[in-house]
Design a protein around this motif. Structure first.
Motif, short mmCIF file in Angstrom:
data_model
loop_
_atom_site.label_atom_id
_atom_site.label_comp_id
_atom_site.label_asym_id
_atom_site.label_seq_id
_atom_site.Cartn_x
_atom_site.Cartn_y
_atom_site.Cartn_z
N ALA A 109 -18.08 46.25 -39.61
CA ALA A 109 -18.29 45.86 -38.25
C ALA A 109 -17.28 46.32 -37.04
O ALA A 109 -17.79 46.33 -36.02
CB ALA A 109 -17.99 44.34 -38.26
N SER A 110 -16.34 46.78 -37.50
CA SER A 110 -15.14 47.58 -36.55
C SER A 110 -15.47 49.14 -36.83
O SER A 110 -14.60 49.85 -36.13
CB SER A 110 -13.75 47.15 -37.01
OG SER A 110 -13.80 45.73 -36.80
N GLY A 111 -16.54 49.61 -37.37
CA GLY A 111 -16.68 51.10 -37.37
C GLY A 111 -16.22 51.72 -38.62
O GLY A 111 -16.32 53.07 -38.71
N ASP A 112 -15.47 51.02 -39.48
CA ASP A 112 -14.96 51.63 -40.66
C ASP A 112 -16.30 51.91 -41.58
O ASP A 112 -17.22 51.42 -42.03
CB ASP A 112 -14.06 50.53 -41.54
CG ASP A 112 -13.45 51.24 -42.70
OD1 ASP A 112 -12.96 52.42 -42.40
OD2 ASP A 112 -13.39 50.50 -43.77
N ARG A 113 -16.03 53.21 -42.22
CA ARG A 113 -17.03 53.67 -43.15
C ARG A 113 -16.83 53.78 -44.53
O ARG A 113 -15.64 54.02 -44.96
CB ARG A 113 -17.27 55.20 -42.82
CG ARG A 113 -17.91 55.31 -41.26
CD ARG A 113 -17.68 56.93 -41.02
NE ARG A 113 -16.41 57.38 -40.68
CZ ARG A 113 -16.07 58.67 -40.17
NH1 ARG A 113 -17.21 59.30 -39.79
NH2 ARG A 113 -14.91 58.65 -40.00
N LEU A 114 -17.48 52.99 -45.48
CA LEU A 114 -17.41 52.67 -46.69
C LEU A 114 -17.07 54.16 -47.67
O LEU A 114 -16.46 54.05 -48.75
CB LEU A 114 -18.29 51.74 -47.44
CG LEU A 114 -18.58 50.60 -46.67
CD1 LEU A 114 -19.91 49.82 -47.37
CD2 LEU A 114 -17.55 49.76 -46.56
N ASP A 115 -17.79 55.25 -47.13
CA ASP A 115 -17.59 56.41 -47.94
C ASP A 115 -16.60 57.51 -47.39
O ASP A 115 -16.71 58.53 -47.90
CB ASP A 115 -19.15 56.90 -47.77
CG ASP A 115 -19.62 57.37 -46.59
OD1 ASP A 115 -19.12 56.66 -45.46
OD2 ASP A 115 -20.57 58.05 -46.35
N VAL A 116 -15.83 56.83 -46.55
CA VAL A 116 -14.78 57.75 -45.85
C VAL A 116 -13.57 57.42 -46.39
O VAL A 116 -13.05 55.93 -46.25
CB VAL A 116 -15.01 57.88 -44.38
CG1 VAL A 116 -14.05 58.49 -43.93
CG2 VAL A 116 -16.16 58.50 -44.18
N PRO A 117 -12.55 58.23 -46.67
CA PRO A 117 -10.96 57.62 -46.89
C PRO A 117 -10.47 57.07 -45.67
O PRO A 117 -10.73 57.53 -44.50
CB PRO A 117 -10.48 58.98 -47.42
CG PRO A 117 -11.50 59.75 -47.46
CD PRO A 117 -12.67 59.66 -46.74
#
Length: 201
Positions: A109-117
């Motif tokens: 929801a805050s823009g964090d990407r699950l597939d990115v370190p």
């Protein structure tokens, strides 16, 4: 230079900053300049690097999350110039700040990407107040369990253990005498980020 994580050209970088209310304008400007220089050659406009920025004292406040300035380098760099008089604090609560970043920023929801370190850069010129110290080990353990790379930068702090504990890798801890030394370690810190989303040419 080669990618610390093979094949990765992206990272979501959260910056966590504390500066005491006794910080001089000169020192504050050096910290701000360091953050701007750190990101000035990051591949933000093509969305390889996303950045979130939080300041902390007794409590934590998000200045912007990963969504706010994605693909907009110019506005992001300008947004790092926060109000000097507004955010300096008499108290430092790093345990609470770690909990805040983990539960409020490292989220889709805050823009964090699950597939990115994920990377967390902590910059502080003060140690946590004693009443917050007992909570620090658990807060740090909870953060490390999220598989985030933590880089710690301590500026003229009396207890180095707190910043050194942030990472299990000593190469990710930077204990400096004052903010003027940030420019010296700038590229070293950039090279520790788990991404090829930076131009080192």
């Amino acid at each position: 230079f080669s990618c610390p994580i093979l094949g990765s050209n992206k990272t979501d970088l959260a910056i966590l900053l504390h500066y005491s209310d006794t910080t001089s304008v000169k020192e504050f400007n050096a910290i701000t300049q360091f953050l701007q220089n750190l990101l000035s050659n990051a591949y933000i406009d093509n969305d390889n690097v996303r950045v979130a920025f939080t300041v902390y004292g007794m409590e934590s406040t998000t200045i912007f999350d990963f969504n706010t300035y994605k693909q907009n380098m110019k506005k992001l760099i300008n947004a790092l110039s926060i109000d000097f008089d507004r955010w300096g604090s008499q108290e430092a609560n790093l345990a609470g700040a770690l909990d805040f970043v983990r539960t409020s920023l490292f989220l889709e929801a805050s823009g964090d990407r699950l597939d990115v370190p994920n990377t967390l850069l902590v910059v502080t010129n003060d140690n946590s107040d004693g009443k917050y110290v007992p909570a620090f080990p658990q807060s740090l353990a909870d953060m490390k369990n999220t598989d985030v790379t933590i880089i710690g930068v301590g500026l003229n702090i009396y207890n180095k253990d707190e910043v050194n504990a942030l990472s299990d890798n000593p190469a990710l801890s930077f204990i400096l005498n004052d903010a003027s030394q940030l420019s010296v370690v700038l590229q070293d810190i950039q090279s520790r980020l788990p991404s090829c989303g930076f131009d080192f040419s």
